[in-house]
Design a protein around this motif. Structure first.
Motif, mmCIF file in Angstrom:
data_model
loop_
_atom_site.group_PDB
_atom_site.id
_atom_site.type_symbol
_atom_site.label_atom_id
_atom_site.label_comp_id
_atom_site.label_asym_id
_atom_site.label_seq_id
_atom_site.Cartn_x
_atom_site.Cartn_y
_atom_site.Cartn_z
ATOM 1 N N GLU A 174 0.336 8.432 2.330
ATOM 2 C CA GLU A 174 0.605 9.800 1.900
ATOM 3 C C GLU A 174 -0.207 10.770 2.747
ATOM 4 O O GLU A 174 -1.434 10.727 2.750
ATOM 5 C CB GLU A 174 0.253 9.986 0.423
ATOM 6 C CG GLU A 174 0.605 11.364 -0.093
ATOM 7 C CD GLU A 174 0.397 11.514 -1.592
ATOM 8 O OE1 GLU A 174 0.988 12.437 -2.149
ATOM 9 O OE2 GLU A 174 -0.365 10.718 -2.185
ATOM 10 N N LYS A 209 -3.494 4.454 0.738
ATOM 11 C CA LYS A 209 -3.970 4.392 -0.644
ATOM 12 C C LYS A 209 -3.507 3.105 -1.315
ATOM 13 O O LYS A 209 -2.475 2.546 -0.965
ATOM 14 C CB LYS A 209 -3.427 5.577 -1.451
ATOM 15 C CG LYS A 209 -3.843 6.926 -0.947
ATOM 16 C CD LYS A 209 -3.222 8.021 -1.787
ATOM 17 C CE LYS A 209 -3.704 9.386 -1.351
ATOM 18 N NZ LYS A 209 -3.159 10.439 -2.207
ATOM 19 N N ASN A 210 -4.262 2.697 -2.324
ATOM 20 C CA ASN A 210 -3.872 1.610 -3.220
ATOM 21 C C ASN A 210 -3.459 0.333 -2.496
ATOM 22 O O ASN A 210 -2.447 -0.292 -2.835
ATOM 23 C CB ASN A 210 -2.753 2.076 -4.164
ATOM 24 C CG ASN A 210 -3.177 3.268 -4.990
ATOM 25 O OD1 ASN A 210 -4.293 3.304 -5.516
ATOM 26 N ND2 ASN A 210 -2.321 4.270 -5.081
ATOM 27 N N PHE A 226 0.853 -1.189 0.000
ATOM 28 C CA PHE A 226 0.000 0.000 0.000
ATOM 29 C C PHE A 226 0.882 1.229 0.000
ATOM 30 O O PHE A 226 2.099 1.141 0.161
ATOM 31 C CB PHE A 226 -0.954 -0.005 1.200
ATOM 32 C CG PHE A 226 -0.285 -0.169 2.532
ATOM 33 C CD1 PHE A 226 0.085 0.931 3.292
ATOM 34 C CD2 PHE A 226 -0.044 -1.441 3.045
ATOM 35 C CE1 PHE A 226 0.704 0.781 4.524
ATOM 36 C CE2 PHE A 226 0.570 -1.598 4.275
ATOM 37 C CZ PHE A 226 0.939 -0.491 5.018
ATOM 38 N N GLN A 227 0.249 2.355 -0.160
ATOM 39 C CA GLN A 227 0.940 3.638 -0.109
ATOM 40 C C GLN A 227 0.410 4.437 1.067
ATOM 41 O O GLN A 227 -0.786 4.375 1.380
ATOM 42 C CB GLN A 227 0.715 4.425 -1.401
ATOM 43 C CG GLN A 227 1.310 3.744 -2.606
ATOM 44 C CD GLN A 227 0.896 4.412 -3.898
ATOM 45 O OE1 GLN A 227 -0.202 4.925 -4.031
ATOM 46 N NE2 GLN A 227 1.800 4.400 -4.870
ATOM 47 N N GLU A 265 -3.041 9.404 4.731
ATOM 48 C CA GLU A 265 -3.994 8.560 4.006
ATOM 49 C C GLU A 265 -3.345 7.259 3.550
ATOM 50 O O GLU A 265 -2.185 7.243 3.150
ATOM 51 C CB GLU A 265 -4.528 9.288 2.771
ATOM 52 C CG GLU A 265 -5.406 10.468 3.100
ATOM 53 C CD GLU A 265 -6.027 11.066 1.844
ATOM 54 O OE1 GLU A 265 -6.383 10.310 0.921
ATOM 55 O OE2 GLU A 265 -6.128 12.304 1.792
#
Length: 165
Positions: free
Chosen positions: A149, A154-155, A146-147, A152
């Motif tokens: 940032e 994300k993905n 996952f990411q 948050e």
């Protein structure tokens, strides 16, 4: 933004499939039951590593890695521990503290079962990446990536590796 690879329960096993995803990550997080420290040494040669020890890990792993790891990345608080339980059934050792001071992401391993749960009561995301190694009852080796940032997540992706050998 940070690209995170999350794995657990390698039980001394690391192969080219795992390393392919390690190379794509900015950081690798290992949630215990490392087994032979060759696993974490190999990862550390390629990418920054955060890890905790698990119940099968020996004194060498316990000397290098903590039981619990709490940190912040990209304005996201994280708590990693090998045996942590799940929403509505947290392990008794951490239950009081997680209710008093919940992180944004709570990560555990141990079960060899990949799970992603959102805990509405504590407003946190619980992640268990399953098992990336060959030892255990699981049929498919799994990890998560996952990411992060600016607070948050994300993905989030499930990575299914080969059937365990």
């Amino acid at each position: 933004m940070k690209n995170i690879l999350l794995l657990s329960d390698t039980h001394s096993f690391i192969d080219a499939q795992i390393l392919k995803f390690v190379k794509q990550a900015d950081e690798v997080w290992h949630v215990g039951d490392i087994g032979n420290l060759n696993v974490t040494d190999t990862i550390k040669k390629l990418k920054p590593l955060r890890a905790v020890y698990g119940n099968i890990d020996d004194q060498d792993a316990r000397a290098e890695f903590p039981l619990d790891l709490k940190f912040e990345v990209e304005k996201t608080s994280v708590w990693m521990t090998h045996i942590g339980g799940y929403p509505n059934n947290y392990y008794r050792r951490i239950k009081e503290e997680i209710h008093a001071n919940p992180p944004k992401i709570f990560i555990s391993g141990h079960s060899h079962i990949l799970k992603v749960h959102y805990d509405k009561k504590l407003n946190l995301l619980h992640l268990n990446p399953g098992a990336a190694g060959n030892h255990g009852f699981h049929k498919i080796r799994t990890m998560l990536r996952f990411q992060l940032e600016n607070g948050e997540i994300k993905n989030l992706e499930i990575i299914e590796l080969a059937k365990r050998g």
